[in-house]
Design an enzyme around this catalytic site. Structure first.
Site, PDB file in Angstrom:
ATOM      1  N   SER A   9       0.871  -1.080  -0.180  1.00 40.53           N
ATOM      2  CA  SER A   9      -0.077   0.133  -0.041  1.00 40.53           C
ATOM      3  C   SER A   9       0.785   1.085  -0.024  1.00 40.53           C
ATOM      4  O   SER A   9       1.710   1.332   0.840  1.00 40.53           O
ATOM      5  CB  SER A   9      -0.950   0.084   1.164  1.00 40.53           C
ATOM      6  OG  SER A   9      -1.477   1.384   1.332  1.00 40.53           O
ATOM      7  N   HIS A  34      -1.445  -1.419  -4.026  1.00 43.36           N
ATOM      8  CA  HIS A  34      -2.553  -0.912  -3.472  1.00 43.36           C
ATOM      9  C   HIS A  34      -2.719   0.485  -3.297  1.00 43.36           C
ATOM     10  O   HIS A  34      -1.710   1.222  -2.715  1.00 43.36           O
ATOM     11  CB  HIS A  34      -2.711  -1.918  -2.249  1.00 43.36           C
ATOM     12  CG  HIS A  34      -3.968  -1.326  -1.080  1.00 43.36           C
ATOM     13  ND1 HIS A  34      -5.247  -2.034  -1.771  1.00 43.36           N
ATOM     14  CD2 HIS A  34      -4.397  -0.667  -0.377  1.00 43.36           C
ATOM     15  CE1 HIS A  34      -6.268  -1.771  -0.853  1.00 43.36           C
ATOM     16  NE2 HIS A  34      -5.649  -0.980  -0.122  1.00 43.36           N
ATOM     17  N   ASP A  36      -4.836   3.667  -1.655  1.00 44.83           N
ATOM     18  CA  ASP A  36      -5.884   3.938  -0.731  1.00 44.83           C
ATOM     19  C   ASP A  36      -6.122   5.570  -1.026  1.00 44.83           C
ATOM     20  O   ASP A  36      -5.666   6.651  -0.893  1.00 44.83           O
ATOM     21  CB  ASP A  36      -5.263   3.932   0.894  1.00 44.83           C
ATOM     22  CG  ASP A  36      -5.013   2.741   1.285  1.00 44.83           C
ATOM     23  OD1 ASP A  36      -6.151   1.955   1.022  1.00 44.83           O
ATOM     24  OD2 ASP A  36      -4.168   2.326   1.766  1.00 44.83           O
ATOM     25  N   MET A  38      -8.682   8.471   0.008  1.00 45.10           N
ATOM     26  CA  MET A  38      -9.562   8.707   1.329  1.00 45.10           C
ATOM     27  C   MET A  38      -9.882  10.297   1.072  1.00 45.10           C
ATOM     28  O   MET A  38      -9.235  10.853   0.386  1.00 45.10           O
ATOM     29  CB  MET A  38      -8.695   8.762   2.381  1.00 45.10           C
ATOM     30  CG  MET A  38      -8.221   7.328   2.605  1.00 45.10           C
ATOM     31  SD  MET A  38      -7.432   7.193   4.337  1.00 45.10           S
ATOM     32  CE  MET A  38      -6.663   5.689   4.338  1.00 45.10           C
ATOM     33  N   HIS A  67      -8.605   1.167  -3.755  1.00 42.75           N
ATOM     34  CA  HIS A  67      -9.366   1.123  -2.482  1.00 42.75           C
ATOM     35  C   HIS A  67     -10.214   2.511  -2.075  1.00 42.75           C
ATOM     36  O   HIS A  67      -9.384   3.319  -1.502  1.00 42.75           O
ATOM     37  CB  HIS A  67      -8.625   0.440  -1.341  1.00 42.75           C
ATOM     38  CG  HIS A  67      -9.527   0.429  -0.062  1.00 42.75           C
ATOM     39  ND1 HIS A  67      -8.727   0.072   1.073  1.00 42.75           N
ATOM     40  CD2 HIS A  67     -10.680   0.523   0.211  1.00 42.75           C
ATOM     41  CE1 HIS A  67      -9.601   0.018   2.009  1.00 42.75           C
ATOM     42  NE2 HIS A  67     -10.792   0.189   1.580  1.00 42.75           N
ATOM     43  N   MET A  69     -12.249   4.859  -0.241  1.00 39.77           N
ATOM     44  CA  MET A  69     -12.820   5.258   1.128  1.00 39.77           C
ATOM     45  C   MET A  69     -13.344   6.471   0.853  1.00 39.77           C
ATOM     46  O   MET A  69     -12.633   7.550   1.456  1.00 39.77           O
ATOM     47  CB  MET A  69     -11.667   5.222   2.290  1.00 39.77           C
ATOM     48  CG  MET A  69     -11.532   3.528   2.486  1.00 39.77           C
ATOM     49  SD  MET A  69      -9.867   3.548   3.155  1.00 39.77           S
ATOM     50  CE  MET A  69      -8.596   3.630   1.920  1.00 39.77           C
ATOM     51  N   MET A 138     -11.520  -6.145   5.629  1.00 44.08           N
ATOM     52  CA  MET A 138     -10.478  -5.029   6.301  1.00 44.08           C
ATOM     53  C   MET A 138     -10.276  -5.798   7.727  1.00 44.08           C
ATOM     54  O   MET A 138     -11.065  -6.019   8.612  1.00 44.08           O
ATOM     55  CB  MET A 138     -11.406  -3.649   6.701  1.00 44.08           C
ATOM     56  CG  MET A 138     -11.634  -3.022   5.291  1.00 44.08           C
ATOM     57  SD  MET A 138     -10.275  -2.497   4.575  1.00 44.08           S
ATOM     58  CE  MET A 138      -9.176  -1.527   5.525  1.00 44.08           C
ATOM     59  N   GLY A 143      -8.854   4.210   7.273  1.00 45.36           N
ATOM     60  CA  GLY A 143      -8.579   5.654   7.578  1.00 45.36           C
ATOM     61  C   GLY A 143      -6.947   6.119   7.610  1.00 45.36           C
ATOM     62  O   GLY A 143      -6.648   7.063   7.135  1.00 45.36           O
ATOM     63  N   PHE A 144      -6.427   5.035   8.084  1.00 43.20           N
ATOM     64  CA  PHE A 144      -4.888   5.255   8.514  1.00 43.20           C
ATOM     65  C   PHE A 144      -4.028   4.073   8.245  1.00 43.20           C
ATOM     66  O   PHE A 144      -4.398   2.952   8.574  1.00 43.20           O
ATOM     67  CB  PHE A 144      -4.851   5.903   9.792  1.00 43.20           C
ATOM     68  CG  PHE A 144      -5.417   7.229  10.004  1.00 43.20           C
ATOM     69  CD1 PHE A 144      -4.858   8.435   9.762  1.00 43.20           C
ATOM     70  CD2 PHE A 144      -6.467   7.235  10.558  1.00 43.20           C
ATOM     71  CE1 PHE A 144      -5.464   9.387   9.859  1.00 43.20           C
ATOM     72  CE2 PHE A 144      -7.522   8.456  10.730  1.00 43.20           C
ATOM     73  CZ  PHE A 144      -6.744   9.314  10.412  1.00 43.20           C
ATOM     74  N   GLY A 145      -2.830   4.158   7.845  1.00 38.09           N
ATOM     75  CA  GLY A 145      -1.682   3.279   7.695  1.00 38.09           C
ATOM     76  C   GLY A 145      -1.037   3.144   9.124  1.00 38.09           C
ATOM     77  O   GLY A 145      -1.370   3.820   9.959  1.00 38.09           O
ATOM     78  N   ASP A 176      -6.554  -6.508   4.359  1.00 43.00           N
ATOM     79  CA  ASP A 176      -5.923  -5.100   4.299  1.00 43.00           C
ATOM     80  C   ASP A 176      -6.027  -4.551   5.809  1.00 43.00           C
ATOM     81  O   ASP A 176      -7.061  -4.427   6.462  1.00 43.00           O
ATOM     82  CB  ASP A 176      -6.895  -4.154   3.517  1.00 43.00           C
ATOM     83  CG  ASP A 176      -6.258  -2.737   3.115  1.00 43.00           C
ATOM     84  OD1 ASP A 176      -5.130  -2.856   3.837  1.00 43.00           O
ATOM     85  OD2 ASP A 176      -6.834  -2.072   2.772  1.00 43.00           O
ATOM     86  N   GLY A 178      -2.657  -3.722   8.624  1.00 46.53           N
ATOM     87  CA  GLY A 178      -1.782  -4.151  10.071  1.00 46.53           C
ATOM     88  C   GLY A 178      -1.018  -5.645   9.552  1.00 46.53           C
ATOM     89  O   GLY A 178      -0.713  -6.277  10.469  1.00 46.53           O
ATOM     90  N   GLY A 198       0.961  -1.933   3.911  1.00 45.02           N
ATOM     91  CA  GLY A 198       1.777  -0.659   3.936  1.00 45.02           C
ATOM     92  C   GLY A 198       2.901  -0.512   4.734  1.00 45.02           C
ATOM     93  O   GLY A 198       3.906  -0.735   4.195  1.00 45.02           O
ATOM     94  N   SER A 199       2.660  -0.333   5.969  1.00 40.68           N
ATOM     95  CA  SER A 199       3.789  -0.059   6.864  1.00 40.68           C
ATOM     96  C   SER A 199       4.637  -1.350   7.179  1.00 40.68           C
ATOM     97  O   SER A 199       5.933  -1.342   7.138  1.00 40.68           O
ATOM     98  CB  SER A 199       3.296   0.107   8.382  1.00 40.68           C
ATOM     99  OG  SER A 199       2.525  -0.454   8.893  1.00 40.68           O
TER     100      SER A 199
HETATM  101  C1  DX5 Z   1      -6.350   1.665   5.882  1.00 39.17           C
HETATM  102  C2  DX5 Z   1      -6.163   1.257   4.606  1.00 39.17           C
HETATM  103  C3  DX5 Z   1      -4.866   0.326   4.391  1.00 39.17           C
HETATM  104  C4  DX5 Z   1      -3.520   1.000   4.697  1.00 39.17           C
HETATM  105  C5  DX5 Z   1      -2.650  -0.510   5.235  1.00 39.17           C
HETATM  106  O1  DX5 Z   1      -7.545   2.642   5.761  1.00 39.17           O
HETATM  107  O2  DX5 Z   1      -7.248   0.877   3.833  1.00 39.17           O
HETATM  108  O3  DX5 Z   1      -4.813  -0.152   3.041  1.00 39.17           O
HETATM  109  O4  DX5 Z   1      -2.797   1.373   3.925  1.00 39.17           O
HETATM  110  O5  DX5 Z   1      -1.661  -0.036   5.967  1.00 39.17           O
HETATM  111  P1  DX5 Z   1      -1.026  -0.973   7.063  1.00 39.17           P
HETATM  112  O6  DX5 Z   1      -0.478  -2.258   6.235  1.00 39.17           O
HETATM  113  O7  DX5 Z   1       0.097  -0.206   7.431  1.00 39.17           O
HETATM  114  O8  DX5 Z   1      -1.988  -1.344   8.105  1.00 39.17           O
HETATM  115 ZN    ZN Z   2      -6.465   0.046   1.758  1.00 35.12          ZN
END
Ligand code: DX5
Ligand code: ZN
Length: 221
Positions: A9, A34, A36, A38, A67, A69, A138, A143-145, A176, A178, A198-199
């Site tokens: 991501s 991926h 995101d 938002m 994705h 959102m 999910m 909302g956040f990585g 998707d 964590g 992502g992270s």
């Molecule tokens: C959260 C996003 C995810 C996010 C995943 O709202 O939809 O795609 O980027 O990031 P990690 O892998 O760091 O949780």
């Molecule tokens: Zn996502």
């Protein structure tokens, strides 16, 4: 065995070097990217729109997994498809008629997917199964990585996998939120095959080593 697909991501990438970051994960073995999107309404964060996706499309050939959102996917999904999105995930509560939105996405030439938040039961989205190519489970609230994986979702991933297998349906199961090298095996064992991280990738020093480690963790290296 289902072939694992890894979709880094870009939300966790260094945006000042986005092209380098994309090329780096692609060289490291990413299958998809991926993206995101938002809007600050559906989720309390704002990220990127079609303008950025258009440039991302120019620097990579791997599938773009977008994705959404956002509160109005009916209005914006076509724009993302126009600039090169291959997969579009929508959150069903953002459209008056999710099946119509999913159909439209397919008509426009993209693959359609429905995102299921951690607190939404599978039964609530089952009526969309005939119109989707993938279901996005999910494992964090969108909302956040960088949020912590919610393990309570694991039984729901297994439930979805069973439903799909019973129907002999080709729907892919994506997870998707964590996902890291140390929990990917549980997620894949539960029934997932497309893994967003992502992270778990971009915040590690060696993307190739991390992606290899993920494949190794599920016995696919
Ligand atoms: C959260 C996003 C995810 C996010 C995943 O709202 O939809 O795609 O980027 O990031 P990690 O892998 O760091 O949780
Ligand atoms: Zn996502």
């Amino acid at each position: 065995m289902r072939e694992l697909k890894i979709a880094p991501s870009i939300l966790s990438a260094d945006f000042s070097r986005l092209k380098d970051e994309i090329e780096a994960v692609e060289a490291a073995g990413a299958d998809w990217l991926h993206v995101d999107v938002m809007d600050g309404h559906f989720v309390p964060n704002i990220t990127i729109g079609p303008v950025v996706v258009e440039w991302v499309r120019k620097v990579t050939k791997i599938p773009l997994d977008v994705h959404l959102m956002i509160t109005d996917p009916d209005k914006y999904a076509p724009e993302f498809i126009k600039v090169g999105a291959n997969w579009i995930s929508i959150h069903p509560d953002t459209c008056p008629n999710p099946n119509a939105t999913l159909n439209k996405i397919r008509e426009l030439g993209a693959k359609a997917s429905i995102a299921v938040n951690p607190d939404v039961p599978v039964s609530k989205v089952e009526s969309c199964f005939k119109n989707i190519d993938m279901i996005l489970m999910m494992t964090v609230f969108p909302g956040f990585g960088g949020q912590a994986f919610i393990p309570d979702v694991l039984p729901k991933i297994t439930e979805v996998r069973k439903l799909i297998d019973q129907r002999k349906s080709p729907i892919l199961v994506e997870v998707d939120g964590g996902v890291k090298t140390d929990n990917i095996a549980r997620i894949v064992n539960a029934g997932a095959e497309v893994i967003v991280s992502g992270s778990g990738i971009f915040k590690t020093p060696d993307y190739a080593q991390t992606i290899r480690g993920m494949r190794k963790a599920v016995g696919q290296a």
